[in-house]
Design a protein around this motif. Structure first.
Motif, mmCIF file in Angstrom:
data_model
loop_
_atom_site.group_PDB
_atom_site.id
_atom_site.type_symbol
_atom_site.label_atom_id
_atom_site.label_comp_id
_atom_site.label_asym_id
_atom_site.label_seq_id
_atom_site.Cartn_x
_atom_site.Cartn_y
_atom_site.Cartn_z
ATOM 1 N N TYR A 1 -8.168 5.820 4.798
ATOM 2 C CA TYR A 1 -7.817 5.889 3.390
ATOM 3 C C TYR A 1 -9.059 6.648 2.738
ATOM 4 N N VAL A 2 -9.906 6.037 2.520
ATOM 5 C CA VAL A 2 -10.788 6.228 1.702
ATOM 6 C C VAL A 2 -11.327 7.579 1.895
ATOM 7 N N SER A 3 -11.614 8.241 3.295
ATOM 8 C CA SER A 3 -11.986 9.531 3.397
ATOM 9 C C SER A 3 -11.041 10.443 3.258
ATOM 10 N N ILE A 4 -9.650 10.247 3.149
ATOM 11 C CA ILE A 4 -8.753 11.044 2.712
ATOM 12 C C ILE A 4 -8.967 11.130 1.093
ATOM 13 N N ILE A 5 -8.908 10.328 0.547
ATOM 14 C CA ILE A 5 -9.165 10.404 -1.017
ATOM 15 C C ILE A 5 -10.479 11.048 -1.557
ATOM 16 N N GLN A 6 -11.510 10.768 -0.702
ATOM 17 C CA GLN A 6 -12.784 11.416 -0.931
ATOM 18 C C GLN A 6 -12.716 12.941 -0.812
ATOM 19 N N VAL A 7 -12.034 13.433 0.109
ATOM 20 C CA VAL A 7 -11.602 14.791 0.298
ATOM 21 C C VAL A 7 -10.677 15.441 -0.899
ATOM 22 N N GLY A 8 -9.680 14.579 -1.193
ATOM 23 C CA GLY A 8 -8.858 15.046 -2.481
ATOM 24 C C GLY A 8 -9.747 15.149 -3.541
ATOM 25 N N GLU A 9 -10.794 14.169 -3.773
ATOM 26 C CA GLU A 9 -11.398 14.414 -5.151
ATOM 27 C C GLU A 9 -12.379 15.566 -5.041
ATOM 28 N N ASN A 10 -12.830 15.835 -3.994
ATOM 29 C CA ASN A 10 -13.675 17.083 -3.873
ATOM 30 C C ASN A 10 -13.029 18.393 -3.976
ATOM 31 N N THR A 11 -11.955 18.352 -3.630
ATOM 32 C CA THR A 11 -10.873 19.453 -3.557
ATOM 33 C C THR A 11 -9.915 19.845 -4.820
ATOM 34 N N GLY A 12 -9.864 18.537 -5.703
ATOM 35 C CA GLY A 12 -8.893 18.837 -6.478
ATOM 36 C C GLY A 12 -7.577 18.546 -6.509
ATOM 37 N N ARG A 13 -7.422 17.962 -5.125
ATOM 38 C CA ARG A 13 -5.912 17.671 -4.735
ATOM 39 C C ARG A 13 -5.553 16.504 -4.462
ATOM 40 N N LEU A 14 -5.840 15.479 -5.448
ATOM 41 C CA LEU A 14 -5.907 13.983 -5.041
ATOM 42 C C LEU A 14 -4.377 13.739 -5.082
ATOM 43 N N ASP A 15 -3.576 14.265 -5.835
ATOM 44 C CA ASP A 15 -2.152 13.717 -5.620
ATOM 45 C C ASP A 15 -1.843 14.198 -4.260
ATOM 46 N N GLU A 16 -2.012 15.298 -3.619
ATOM 47 C CA GLU A 16 -1.629 15.576 -1.996
ATOM 48 C C GLU A 16 -2.228 14.546 -1.227
ATOM 49 N N SER A 17 -3.374 14.113 -1.528
ATOM 50 C CA SER A 17 -4.115 13.099 -0.612
ATOM 51 C C SER A 17 -3.326 11.829 -0.505
ATOM 52 N N PHE A 18 -2.721 11.329 -1.752
ATOM 53 C CA PHE A 18 -2.103 10.196 -1.834
ATOM 54 C C PHE A 18 -0.572 10.198 -1.233
ATOM 55 N N ARG B 1 -15.006 -0.259 -1.598
ATOM 56 C CA ARG B 1 -15.466 -1.654 -2.015
ATOM 57 C C ARG B 1 -14.730 -2.843 -1.627
ATOM 58 N N HIS B 2 -13.405 -2.559 -1.170
ATOM 59 C CA HIS B 2 -12.487 -3.393 -0.750
ATOM 60 C C HIS B 2 -11.915 -2.909 0.885
ATOM 61 N N PRO B 3 -12.811 -3.014 1.808
ATOM 62 C CA PRO B 3 -12.527 -2.648 2.981
ATOM 63 C C PRO B 3 -11.253 -3.129 3.829
ATOM 64 N N LYS B 4 -11.035 -4.259 3.418
ATOM 65 C CA LYS B 4 -9.948 -5.225 4.161
ATOM 66 C C LYS B 4 -8.650 -4.598 3.554
ATOM 67 N N ILE B 5 -8.634 -3.908 2.720
ATOM 68 C CA ILE B 5 -7.483 -3.327 1.948
ATOM 69 C C ILE B 5 -7.300 -2.096 2.241
ATOM 70 N N PHE B 6 -8.352 -1.004 1.944
ATOM 71 C CA PHE B 6 -8.125 0.323 2.155
ATOM 72 C C PHE B 6 -9.224 0.664 3.164
ATOM 73 N N THR B 7 -8.586 1.101 4.443
ATOM 74 C CA THR B 7 -9.178 1.537 5.636
ATOM 75 C C THR B 7 -10.149 2.720 5.225
ATOM 76 N N ASN B 8 -11.014 2.974 6.238
ATOM 77 C CA ASN B 8 -11.968 3.938 6.244
ATOM 78 C C ASN B 8 -11.307 5.362 6.210
ATOM 79 N N LEU C 1 0.864 -1.247 0.093
ATOM 80 C CA LEU C 1 0.066 0.213 0.076
ATOM 81 C C LEU C 1 0.819 1.353 -0.114
ATOM 82 N N VAL C 2 2.058 1.100 0.939
ATOM 83 C CA VAL C 2 2.936 2.431 0.847
ATOM 84 C C VAL C 2 3.463 2.378 -0.684
#
Length: 406
Positions: A133-150, A124-131, A68-69
């Motif tokens: 992880y998903v929340s930070i990615i969702q914020v990155g999608e909404n703010t247009g800063r997905l690269d910073e989220s990763f 849809r893969h909760p055993k791999i991507f934690t809540n 994941l890293v």
């Protein structure tokens, strides 16, 4: 929600088709029209779940934190370079050496091509991507800063991996010593003491209490070792099943924080994880209430998660973060003071990062000194074993030597 297969045409007249999950066909049509696609045919598909169990799923490699890293770091580099997200994940699915992660990434690509957002596809893969992880990615999608989220997630995961590795390294020594002691006791009871017992029986000597105790213990072990082994196996399976229940897991997580020597280290490492994940979520723009919910699920300890949810409930009632944290009884006065300053200055994310670093420094110091703290206990245990064996085995031999000389 059902799964619907659609066929349509884009504004340029290109024919496309795919699958979308929605409540009904009208919602699918509305979603396609909003995406610039004119629907031609929408039909509900029946999804059948396969019950086949493959040996690869049972014994194949899983997705580890290292994977994941690396995935997060590569996604940050690709997104920053302007590579489209579908192409980025597709290339990573083809280049990764982990077949389990490759399969998951291909499923994510299919979800993205069917119109889902990346955060939804990851969830849809909760055993791999934690809540978290998903929340930070969702914020990155909404703010247009997905690269910073990763980038944020990769940095957090690297610190998490470093902490876990240091704890495993520090615990390796006492675990090896304990297993060695158990193996030595088993060998002595099954093979060594019975040989001496036969010698003592020939001379009909009056044996001391330590020897009688060792012989009685050895006789019981030799006569009942199949039942003892079965009891240990059944006990281990029963304990494992109990710990998988909600009540058993909660009690074990609570007791783990109170273990001598090790408990305080585990406690502070969990608080460091909470502080850092809280700061990262707040810095990413996740609302406070949602942050507390997400962080509680990422705590990896049911007892601490309950305390975090207790803080969330207090905040919902209008209480401050500092007062709710003080009510849990898990934070030091210094940390509570830093929280209060962070709330007053509006820099709660920066102060919580300092809290995380404070706990991490303490954990690092304790881990470096863990071996020196455990060594005296191990020496005392081994000394007691040697003392009992010396009394039980060698003391009668001296008496037998005196009888032989007489």
């Amino acid at each position: 929600m059902g799964s619907f297969h659609y066929k349509g045409r884009t504004n340029h007249g290109d024919a496309i088709e795919g699958n979308i999950e929605a409540v009904n066909a009208d919602v699918v049509a509305a979603q396609l029209l909003n995406s610039g696609v004119t629907p031609i045919d929408i039909s509900e598909t029946k999804v059948t779940k396969s019950k086949d169990i493959h040996l690869g799923n049972l014994f194949g490699p899983g997705v580890k934190l290292d994977d994941l890293v690396l995935f997060s770091r590569q996604m940050y580099t690709l997104m920053k370079s302007g590579v489209p997200i579908v192409r980025s994940i597709t290339s990573l699915a083809e280049s990764t050496r982990n077949p389990a992660l490759s399969k998951v990434l291909r499923n994510i690509v299919e979800d993205l091509e069917s119109g889902r957002e990346l955060s939804h596809a990851l969830s849809r893969h909760p055993k791999i991507f934690t809540n978290l992880y998903v929340s930070i990615i969702q914020v990155g999608e909404n703010t247009g800063r997905l690269d910073e989220s990763f980038q944020q997630i990769a940095a957090y995961q690297e610190l998490e991996k470093d902490t876990r590795d240091r704890i495993k390294t520090a615990m390796r020594y006492p675990i090896v010593v304990i297993l060695t002691i158990v193996a030595a006791i088993a060998i002595i009871n099954l093979f060594v003491i019975p040989a001496f017992a036969k010698i003592y029986a020939k001379f009909h000597a009056d044996l001391p209490w330590a020897t009688k105790f060792l012989i009685a213990t050895s006789n019981f072990t030799v006569a009942n070792w199949p039942y003892i082994l079965a009891g240990l196996i059944l006990g281990g399976v029963g304990i494992n099943m109990y710990l998988k229940t909600e009540a058993g897991r909660y009690k074990w997580h609570k007791y783990k924080l109170r273990l001598p020597i090790v408990g305080s280290i585990v406690n502070r490492s969990l608080l460091a994880r909470f502080s850092r994940s809280f700061a990262m979520a707040m810095r990413a723009g996740v609302p406070l209430i949602q942050t507390m919910t997400v962080v509680s699920r990422a705590a990896d300890n049911d007892y601490l998660a309950a305390r975090i949810l207790q803080m969330r409930n207090g905040i919902e009632r209008g209480d401050t973060l500092t007062r709710t944290a003080a009510a849990t009884g898990m934070f030091t006065p210094l940390v509570l003071q830093m929280m209060a300053v962070g709330e007053e200055t509006g820099a709660i994310d920066e102060l919580m990062l300092e809290v995380a670093e404070y706990y991490e420094r303490e954990v690092d110091y304790d881990l470096k000194n863990l071996s020196s703290a455990i060594e005296p206990i191990m020496i005392v245990i081994i000394g007691i074993m040697v003392f009992v064996l010396a009394l039980g085995v060698f003391l009668p031999m001296w008496d037998l030597a005196a009888v032989a000389r007489g």
